[in-house]
Write a protein that holds these residues in place. Structure first.
Motif, PDB file in Angstrom:
ATOM      1  N   MET A   1      21.369   3.707 -22.805  1.00  0.00           N
ATOM      2  CA  MET A   1      22.443   2.806 -22.571  1.00  0.00           C
ATOM      3  C   MET A   1      22.108   1.377 -22.918  1.00  0.00           C
ATOM      4  SD  MET A   1      24.563   1.996 -19.069  1.00  0.00           S
ATOM      5  CE  MET A   1      25.079   3.674 -18.859  1.00  0.00           C
ATOM      6  N   GLN A   2      22.824   0.509 -23.739  1.00  0.00           N
ATOM      7  CA  GLN A   2      22.209  -0.608 -24.522  1.00  0.00           C
ATOM      8  C   GLN A   2      22.815  -1.661 -23.146  1.00  0.00           C
ATOM      9  OE1 GLN A   2      20.647  -1.161 -26.863  1.00  0.00           O
ATOM     10  NE2 GLN A   2      20.542   0.834 -27.682  1.00  0.00           N
ATOM     11  N   VAL A   3      21.886  -2.187 -22.570  1.00  0.00           N
ATOM     12  CA  VAL A   3      22.206  -3.388 -21.485  1.00  0.00           C
ATOM     13  C   VAL A   3      21.760  -4.806 -21.753  1.00  0.00           C
ATOM     14  CG1 VAL A   3      22.217  -3.847 -18.942  1.00  0.00           C
ATOM     15  CG2 VAL A   3      22.116  -1.502 -19.748  1.00  0.00           C
TER      16      VAL A   3
ATOM     17  N   LEU B   1      15.694  -0.107 -13.578  1.00  0.00           N
ATOM     18  CA  LEU B   1      16.097   0.765 -14.691  1.00  0.00           C
ATOM     19  C   LEU B   1      15.272   1.777 -15.240  1.00  0.00           C
ATOM     20  CD1 LEU B   1      18.489  -1.632 -16.454  1.00  0.00           C
ATOM     21  CD2 LEU B   1      19.062  -0.009 -14.931  1.00  0.00           C
ATOM     22  N   LYS B   2      13.910   1.395 -15.370  1.00  0.00           N
ATOM     23  CA  LYS B   2      12.809   1.990 -15.523  1.00  0.00           C
ATOM     24  C   LYS B   2      12.325   3.399 -14.701  1.00  0.00           C
ATOM     25  CE  LYS B   2       9.925  -0.970 -18.204  1.00  0.00           C
ATOM     26  NZ  LYS B   2       8.506  -1.842 -18.196  1.00  0.00           N
ATOM     27  N   SER B   3      13.019   3.173 -13.532  1.00  0.00           N
ATOM     28  CA  SER B   3      12.643   4.179 -12.555  1.00  0.00           C
ATOM     29  C   SER B   3      13.721   5.507 -12.656  1.00  0.00           C
ATOM     30  CB  SER B   3      12.859   3.894 -11.098  1.00  0.00           C
ATOM     31  OG  SER B   3      13.932   3.310 -10.857  1.00  0.00           O
ATOM     32  N   THR B   4      15.022   5.290 -13.571  1.00  0.00           N
ATOM     33  CA  THR B   4      15.663   6.290 -13.507  1.00  0.00           C
ATOM     34  C   THR B   4      15.528   7.385 -14.449  1.00  0.00           C
ATOM     35  OG1 THR B   4      16.770   5.171 -15.536  1.00  0.00           O
ATOM     36  CG2 THR B   4      17.676   4.546 -13.261  1.00  0.00           C
ATOM     37  N   ILE B   5      15.768   8.644 -14.198  1.00  0.00           N
ATOM     38  CA  ILE B   5      15.295   9.937 -14.946  1.00  0.00           C
ATOM     39  C   ILE B   5      16.195  10.469 -15.983  1.00  0.00           C
ATOM     40  CG2 ILE B   5      14.400  12.082 -14.497  1.00  0.00           C
ATOM     41  CD1 ILE B   5      13.339  11.382 -11.767  1.00  0.00           C
ATOM     42  N   LEU B   6      17.654  10.382 -15.616  1.00  0.00           N
ATOM     43  CA  LEU B   6      18.544  11.198 -16.099  1.00  0.00           C
ATOM     44  C   LEU B   6      19.235  10.190 -17.355  1.00  0.00           C
ATOM     45  CD1 LEU B   6      20.673  12.654 -13.157  1.00  0.00           C
ATOM     46  CD2 LEU B   6      19.050  13.618 -14.540  1.00  0.00           C
TER      47      LEU B   6
ATOM     48  N   ARG C   1      18.282   6.797 -20.024  1.00  0.00           N
ATOM     49  CA  ARG C   1      17.503   5.936 -20.562  1.00  0.00           C
ATOM     50  C   ARG C   1      18.182   4.747 -20.854  1.00  0.00           C
ATOM     51  NH1 ARG C   1      15.441   4.433 -25.476  1.00  0.00           N
ATOM     52  NH2 ARG C   1      16.852   6.149 -26.605  1.00  0.00           N
ATOM     53  N   PHE C   2      17.664   3.504 -20.490  1.00  0.00           N
ATOM     54  CA  PHE C   2      18.245   2.051 -21.057  1.00  0.00           C
ATOM     55  C   PHE C   2      17.381   1.394 -21.611  1.00  0.00           C
ATOM     56  CE2 PHE C   2      21.657   2.598 -17.411  1.00  0.00           C
ATOM     57  CZ  PHE C   2      21.078   3.562 -16.542  1.00  0.00           C
TER      58      PHE C   2
END
Length: 652
Positions: free
Chosen positions: A1-3, A20-25, A27-28
């Motif tokens: 996802m482009q943020v 955002l780095k800590s999310t698993i499902l 990729r940002f």
């Protein structure tokens, strides 16, 4: 996802990066900028799915930041970040175009990611609705342009008509008001159907030629030398319209003028008014057909469900239910016929065995025609199949039977016949629309009043009728001819005055093809497959759910597009959706792309009270794999669902 993160505080930027780095499902890819000008530059050069926007920036503050981004980049979703716990500010941010509002001090991974996802979904839904509105507006403009062209064409036709009337033959007259003597030219006598020199030349003789209902009016007007119009009766009994233009001349006092036969002009005016009424009917029919079919759908469904739910019904109640079902079907067919004539909707062409249609017509006319009319039928047992629309064939046969009834007010004999026939070159040359080959010919014969020779060549003209005003539109036989021609057939008419009429309907046949047998409802069971039903009409939802449950489907119901998206998210086992196209807020067109974002393999079936080639084609083009026109039967519903058998592994 482009943020894109628009934040001038470095610690806040690092915090969001870590979250955002800590999310698993998911990729940002986070791109941080500190100023509004930098954000605008990034958005112009790079695609971003969402913007996280701080309301306190060096070069922009408050709601101006939101307005600035939404005005330049209306398709980008925005989530506002702030340290101010201000509900009014949150509401105003959303009003200015943001999709959500978050407090920095209360941020956690779940809250942030959920907010971003929902913001993107809401923005996409809003964009889909906006695109749908733009398409609708474009269509309205195109239709408006077409109507303007049609109006201009009609105005040109009217101008040519007026020119033709000026160039038409007219008869002159001179009327001596002192002696009451009238001199006519031969052309004037011809207008009245008189032989040259047969007009007596008196005012009294002229008055006798007028229609009795117009004589008093003319006797008052003719002394004033005004332009006027009136009806006359020809010696053969036919009615004609005459227009008179005259002026008074003194010494001696007399009236000079011309008479013109304006019967065709009057007929064209009447047809034009009828055409305008039919155009209004077409507009009205399209507007109310959806609502009418929504009313008929649950009625038709309930009449088919109740016998399954109540197997112990007595014969009387079963008869009443069958009567209600038949009436609902006729109501649905009536809507289809109105739309078919008024808007040119094409019929549903299938391989058809005409003996079934003929027997249904036979049953109806035996119940409705007067007992003074004897009905005979002779239907060949080996009739070939045709490719046609059963409703339209039913319509033309009923029209012929009703006309036969009207032609036999004192009773008589009505005969229905059907047989196979081979058309050779000799017969084909006698009929413009005929071709060599196999046909099924349906013959409707009566022993009524017949058709006069002068009317026989006009019976298929639109609006031509010999019936009294209010008892016939003159459209039945013209519609019949249009339907037969659309089936690539032709019509032959034989009639003798006061002896009866015979209509032969020739329809191309395929004697090598058998009519497909109807599948039983049991063979179309759902085997516990999950179906999502989406319709804003409660009655439609309830009856559809009952129909599906009765045939081994599992059903969830949504009252609109938003609820459908939520239910599909909760029930991953759903792989089929049956959805109405016309719903408030989020219609079927806009809902389907959002459903496919949740489940890209969803099998979509469209429902609509309107059915035209354009709508069906558009539904297929927009991603629907099936189409149901309301009202529909249980058989229709199960057949559409059965089409998935080769596409969805859970159907056998």
């Amino acid at each position: 996802m482009q943020v894109l993160l628009v934040e001038d505080s470095a610690p806040e930027v690092r915090l969001l990066q870590e979250i955002l780095k800590s999310t698993i499902l998911t990729r940002f890819e986070l791109v941080p900028v500190q100023r509004m000008s930098d954000a605008i530059a990034q958005l112009k050069s790079t695609h971003f799915d969402i913007v996280l926007l701080d309301l306190t920036l060096p070069d922009s503050t408050g709601l101006d930041s939101v307005s600035n981004l939404t005005s330049q980049f209306p398709s980008v979703a925005i989530v506002v970040l702030t340290n101010t716990n201000d509900d009014d500010l949150a509401i105003n941010a959303v009003r200015h175009g943001a999709q959500d509002y978050l407090m920095k001090r209360q941020l956690n991974p779940d809250t942030l990611i959920r907010s971003m996802r929902y913001a993107i979904e809401r923005k996409q839904a809003a964009e889909a609705l906006r695109e749908a509105n733009e398409i609708l507006e474009q269509r309205v403009q195109e239709r408006t342009a077409e109507l303007k062209q049609e109006i201009e064409r009609c105005q040109k036709i009217q101008a040519r008509l007026e020119l033709a009337q000026k160039a038409a033959k007219t008869g002159t007259f001179e009327w001596n008001l002192q002696t009451n003597e009238i001199n006519w030219t031969a052309e004037a006598e011809a207008l009245y159907g008189l032989a040259p020199g047969s007009f007596a030349g008196s005012y009294e003789h002229w008055i006798e030629l007028l229609h009795p209902d117009d004589r008093t009016k003319i006797e008052i007007e003719d002394q004033q030398a005004l332009d006027t119009e009136f009806r006359i009766l020809h010696p053969d009994g036919s009615l004609r319209w005459i227009a008179v233009q005259s002026s008074l001349v003194a010494q001696p006092l007399r009236m000079l003028g011309i008479q013109m036969d304006i019967t065709e002009k009057k007929q064209l005016e009447a047809q034009f008014l009828r055409a305008q009424r039919l155009e209004s009917l077409g507009t009205l029919a399209g507007g109310v057909a959806h609502d009418l079919n929504n009313i008929l759908t649950p009625i038709l469904a309930v009449t088919q469900i109740l016998p399954l739910k109540l197997p112990n019904l007595d014969d009387r109640n079963r008869y009443l239910l069958k009567t209600a079902e038949t009436s609902a079907r006729r109501g649905a067919d009536l809507v289809k016929q109105i739309l078919s004539f008024a808007r040119g909707v094409e019929g549903h062409r299938v391989s058809l065995q005409l003996s079934h249609v003929l027997r249904e017509v036979q049953q109806i006319i035996q119940q409705t025609l007067p007992k003074s009319i004897d009905i005979h039928t002779n239907i060949a047992s080996d009739l070939c199949t045709i490719t046609g629309d059963a409703t339209q064939i039913h319509q033309i046969l009923m029209n012929l039977c009703v006309n036969a009834r009207d032609a036999m007010p004192e009773g008589g004999t009505l005969t229905l016949q059907a047989e196979n026939i081979e058309i050779d070159h000799a017969i084909a040359r006698l009929h413009l629309d005929a071709h060599v080959g196999s046909y099924v010919v349906i013959t409707v014969t009566d022993t009524g009043t017949g058709i006069s020779p002068e009317n026989l060549n006009r019976i298929f003209d639109p609006f031509f009728t010999t019936k009294e005003i209010g008892k016939g539109t003159g459209l039945g036989l013209s519609a019949l001819l249009g339907i037969v021609r659309s089936h690539h057939g032709f019509v032959d008419v034989q009639s003798q005055f006061n002896q009866g009429s015979q209509f032969k309907i020739y329809l191309p046949a395929d004697c090598s093809k058998e009519c497909p047998s109807e599948e039983t409802l049991q063979s179309l069971s759902g085997q516990q497959a999950w179906v999502l039903v989406v319709d804003d009409e409660q009655a439609v939802c309830d009856t559809l759910q009952a129909m599906l449950l009765a045939h081994e489907y599992q059903v969830v119901v949504a009252k609109g597009g938003t609820e459908a998206i939520s239910l599909l998210t909760e029930h991953s086992e759903i792989q089929t959706v049956i959805m109405d196209l016309m719903m408030p807020t989020l219609d079927g067109w806009a809902t389907l792309p959002l459903l496919r974002r949740v489940n890209g393999e969803i099998y979509a079936i469209a429902m609509s009270g309107l059915a035209s080639t354009e709508i069906v084609t558009q539904a297929e083009r927009r991603g629907f794999q099936g189409f149901l026109q309301k009202p529909f039967t249980t058989q229709d519903l199960l057949k559409v669902l059965a089409q998935q058998q080769q596409q969805l592994s859970f159907l056998v």
